[in-house]
Design a protein around this motif. Structure first.
Motif, PDB file in Angstrom:
ATOM      1  N   VAL A 149       0.846  -1.203   0.000  1.00 53.77           N
ATOM      2  CA  VAL A 149       0.000   0.000   0.000  1.00 53.77           C
ATOM      3  C   VAL A 149       0.874   1.242   0.000  1.00 53.77           C
ATOM      4  CG1 VAL A 149      -1.688   1.321   1.350  1.00 53.77           C
ATOM      5  CG2 VAL A 149      -1.948  -1.153   1.102  1.00 53.77           C
ATOM      6  N   TRP A 150       1.931   1.237   0.820  1.00 51.94           N
ATOM      7  CA  TRP A 150       2.831   2.388   0.886  1.00 51.94           C
ATOM      8  C   TRP A 150       3.464   2.661  -0.479  1.00 51.94           C
ATOM      9  CZ3 TRP A 150       8.170   2.881   0.156  1.00 51.94           C
ATOM     10  CH2 TRP A 150       8.708   4.128   0.530  1.00 51.94           C
ATOM     11  N   LEU A 151       3.929   1.600  -1.160  1.00 51.42           N
ATOM     12  CA  LEU A 151       4.564   1.792  -2.462  1.00 51.42           C
ATOM     13  C   LEU A 151       3.554   2.310  -3.483  1.00 51.42           C
ATOM     14  CD1 LEU A 151       7.109   1.687  -4.115  1.00 51.42           C
ATOM     15  CD2 LEU A 151       6.630  -0.725  -4.602  1.00 51.42           C
ATOM     16  N   ARG A 152       2.323   1.803  -3.435  1.00 50.77           N
ATOM     17  CA  ARG A 152       1.278   2.330  -4.332  1.00 50.77           C
ATOM     18  C   ARG A 152       1.086   3.828  -4.081  1.00 50.77           C
ATOM     19  NH1 ARG A 152      -3.852  -0.215  -2.898  1.00 50.77           N
ATOM     20  NH2 ARG A 152      -3.972   1.519  -1.459  1.00 50.77           N
ATOM     21  N   ASN A 153       1.073   4.230  -2.828  1.00 55.50           N
ATOM     22  CA  ASN A 153       0.933   5.651  -2.495  1.00 55.50           C
ATOM     23  C   ASN A 153       2.126   6.463  -2.995  1.00 55.50           C
ATOM     24  OD1 ASN A 153      -1.509   5.166  -1.259  1.00 55.50           O
ATOM     25  ND2 ASN A 153      -0.644   5.062   0.804  1.00 55.50           N
ATOM     26  N   GLN A 154       3.323   5.880  -2.957  1.00 52.99           N
ATOM     27  CA  GLN A 154       4.500   6.586  -3.469  1.00 52.99           C
ATOM     28  C   GLN A 154       4.390   6.787  -4.980  1.00 52.99           C
ATOM     29  OE1 GLN A 154       6.359   7.950  -0.990  1.00 52.99           O
ATOM     30  NE2 GLN A 154       4.744   6.815   0.065  1.00 52.99           N
ATOM     31  N   ARG A 155       3.860   5.772  -5.657  1.00 52.43           N
ATOM     32  CA  ARG A 155       3.673   5.895  -7.114  1.00 52.43           C
ATOM     33  C   ARG A 155       2.659   6.997  -7.435  1.00 52.43           C
ATOM     34  NH1 ARG A 155       4.038  -0.395  -7.288  1.00 52.43           N
ATOM     35  NH2 ARG A 155       6.138  -0.653  -8.127  1.00 52.43           N
ATOM     36  N   THR A 156       1.606   7.078  -6.631  1.00 60.61           N
ATOM     37  CA  THR A 156       0.610   8.149  -6.817  1.00 60.61           C
ATOM     38  C   THR A 156       1.243   9.509  -6.574  1.00 60.61           C
ATOM     39  OG1 THR A 156      -1.181   6.668  -6.136  1.00 60.61           O
ATOM     40  CG2 THR A 156      -1.627   9.044  -6.022  1.00 60.61           C
ATOM     41  N   ARG A 157       2.049   9.614  -5.542  1.00 61.37           N
ATOM     42  CA  ARG A 157       2.733  10.877  -5.245  1.00 61.37           C
ATOM     43  C   ARG A 157       3.679  11.260  -6.381  1.00 61.37           C
ATOM     44  NH1 ARG A 157       6.028  10.730  -0.313  1.00 61.37           N
ATOM     45  NH2 ARG A 157       6.044  12.984  -0.543  1.00 61.37           N
ATOM     46  N   TYR A 158       4.359  10.248  -6.955  1.00 63.14           N
ATOM     47  CA  TYR A 158       5.270  10.502  -8.071  1.00 63.14           C
ATOM     48  C   TYR A 158       4.505  11.063  -9.258  1.00 63.14           C
ATOM     49  CZ  TYR A 158       8.425   9.690 -11.947  1.00 63.14           C
ATOM     50  OH  TYR A 158       9.192   9.851 -13.067  1.00 63.14           O
ATOM     51  N   GLN A 159       3.369  10.452  -9.569  1.00 62.95           N
ATOM     52  CA  GLN A 159       2.554  10.925 -10.698  1.00 62.95           C
ATOM     53  C   GLN A 159       2.044  12.334 -10.449  1.00 62.95           C
ATOM     54  OE1 GLN A 159      -0.398   7.865 -10.885  1.00 62.95           O
ATOM     55  NE2 GLN A 159       0.890   6.475 -12.083  1.00 62.95           N
ATOM     56  N   ALA A 160       1.749  12.662  -9.212  1.00 63.91           N
ATOM     57  CA  ALA A 160       1.202  13.977  -8.879  1.00 63.91           C
ATOM     58  C   ALA A 160       2.205  15.099  -9.128  1.00 63.91           C
ATOM     59  CB  ALA A 160       0.754  14.012  -7.415  1.00 63.91           C
ATOM     60  N   ARG A 161       3.460  14.767  -9.249  1.00 58.38           N
ATOM     61  CA  ARG A 161       4.474  15.792  -9.492  1.00 58.38           C
ATOM     62  C   ARG A 161       4.211  16.548 -10.790  1.00 58.38           C
ATOM     63  NH1 ARG A 161      10.371  13.613  -8.292  1.00 58.38           N
ATOM     64  NH2 ARG A 161      10.602  14.749 -10.223  1.00 58.38           N
ATOM     65  N   GLY A 162       3.639  15.893 -11.766  1.00 53.41           N
ATOM     66  CA  GLY A 162       3.373  16.536 -13.057  1.00 53.41           C
ATOM     67  C   GLY A 162       1.960  17.080 -13.200  1.00 53.41           C
ATOM     68  N   TRP A 163       1.141  16.933 -12.151  1.00 55.80           N
ATOM     69  CA  TRP A 163      -0.234  17.365 -12.238  1.00 55.80           C
ATOM     70  C   TRP A 163      -0.368  18.833 -11.865  1.00 55.80           C
ATOM     71  CZ3 TRP A 163      -2.901  12.953  -8.998  1.00 55.80           C
ATOM     72  CH2 TRP A 163      -2.800  11.755  -9.708  1.00 55.80           C
ATOM     73  N   SER A 164      -1.430  19.444 -12.410  1.00 52.67           N
ATOM     74  CA  SER A 164      -1.735  20.817 -12.011  1.00 52.67           C
ATOM     75  C   SER A 164      -2.390  20.782 -10.641  1.00 52.67           C
ATOM     76  CB  SER A 164      -2.704  21.457 -13.012  1.00 52.67           C
ATOM     77  OG  SER A 164      -3.969  20.827 -12.915  1.00 52.67           O
ATOM     78  N   GLU A 165      -2.512  21.916 -10.001  1.00 55.50           N
ATOM     79  CA  GLU A 165      -3.152  22.001  -8.685  1.00 55.50           C
ATOM     80  C   GLU A 165      -4.578  21.468  -8.730  1.00 55.50           C
ATOM     81  OE1 GLU A 165      -2.715  22.455  -4.780  1.00 55.50           O
ATOM     82  OE2 GLU A 165      -1.163  23.026  -6.191  1.00 55.50           O
ATOM     83  N   ALA A 166      -5.306  21.774  -9.804  1.00 57.89           N
ATOM     84  CA  ALA A 166      -6.704  21.315  -9.941  1.00 57.89           C
ATOM     85  C   ALA A 166      -6.768  19.791 -10.071  1.00 57.89           C
ATOM     86  CB  ALA A 166      -7.348  21.964 -11.160  1.00 57.89           C
ATOM     87  N   GLU A 167      -5.806  19.185 -10.775  1.00 61.41           N
ATOM     88  CA  GLU A 167      -5.793  17.735 -10.951  1.00 61.41           C
ATOM     89  C   GLU A 167      -5.483  17.019  -9.649  1.00 61.41           C
ATOM     90  OE1 GLU A 167      -4.316  16.816 -15.443  1.00 61.41           O
ATOM     91  OE2 GLU A 167      -2.883  17.838 -14.136  1.00 61.41           O
TER      92      GLU A 167
END
Length: 169
Positions: A149-167
């Motif tokens: 679960v922790w690693l899945r959350n890290q992957r989500t956090r990694y993807q969020a680096r390229g997202w806009s604030e609204a996304e």
């Protein structure tokens, strides 16, 4: 009445007899200091029993909200770096050096999230060394922690680096 007497104790001369009579009933002159010491004692008991001082936020110890108290102490620790105006705005007092030293002696971590991240990263390292890869299955538990679960959350956090604030919302 009691608050008025406490103020009088510090503001004007109270006779020794008055002091003795009030203290015989258990009146405490330094109520906040006494409360801090009581909660610190509960934290010591928790640390001795559990082997760490990272009290969960909702934890109640001997009828007292120890987790909330520790969260407040972490806020007071942060307040050491705030201006007087910021402390007033946030209703926070700065923690004394003595309080910091006593809490640190028990192993209190000020940056809990960073410490948790490092612990989980260490578990991932151990998994990778043992298994030869770092693709942890989502339901995998390592040393009692939900590493997948922790690693899945890290992957989500990694993807969020390229997202806009609204996304991100």
């Amino acid at each position: 009445w009691s608050e008025a007497e406490r103020k009088r104790r510090y503001a004007s001369a109270m006779s020794d007899e008055e002091v003795e009579r009030l203290e015989a009933l258990g009146v405490a002159w330094g109520v906040l200091a006494e409360q801090w010491e009581r909660m610190f004692g509960l934290l010591q008991a928790f640390q001795e029993r559990e082997g760490h001082a990272n009290v969960p936020a909702g934890h109640v110890e001997d009828g007292e909200k120890l987790g909330v108290w520790l969260r407040n102490q972490r806020t007071r620790y942060q307040a050491r770096g705030w201006s007087e105006a910021e402390r007033k705005r946030r209703y926070a007092s700065a923690m004394s050096d003595e309080e910091v030293e006593r809490l640190e002696a028990l192993g209190v971590a000020w940056g809990v999230l960073a410490e948790q991240w490092e612990r989980m990263f260490g578990l991932l390292q151990a998994f990778q060394e043992r298994e030869g890869h770092a693709n942890v299955p989502a339901g995998h538990v390592e040393d009692g922690e939900k590493l997948g679960v922790w690693l899945r959350n890290q992957r989500t956090r990694y993807q969020a680096r390229g997202w806009s604030e609204a996304e991100r919302k």
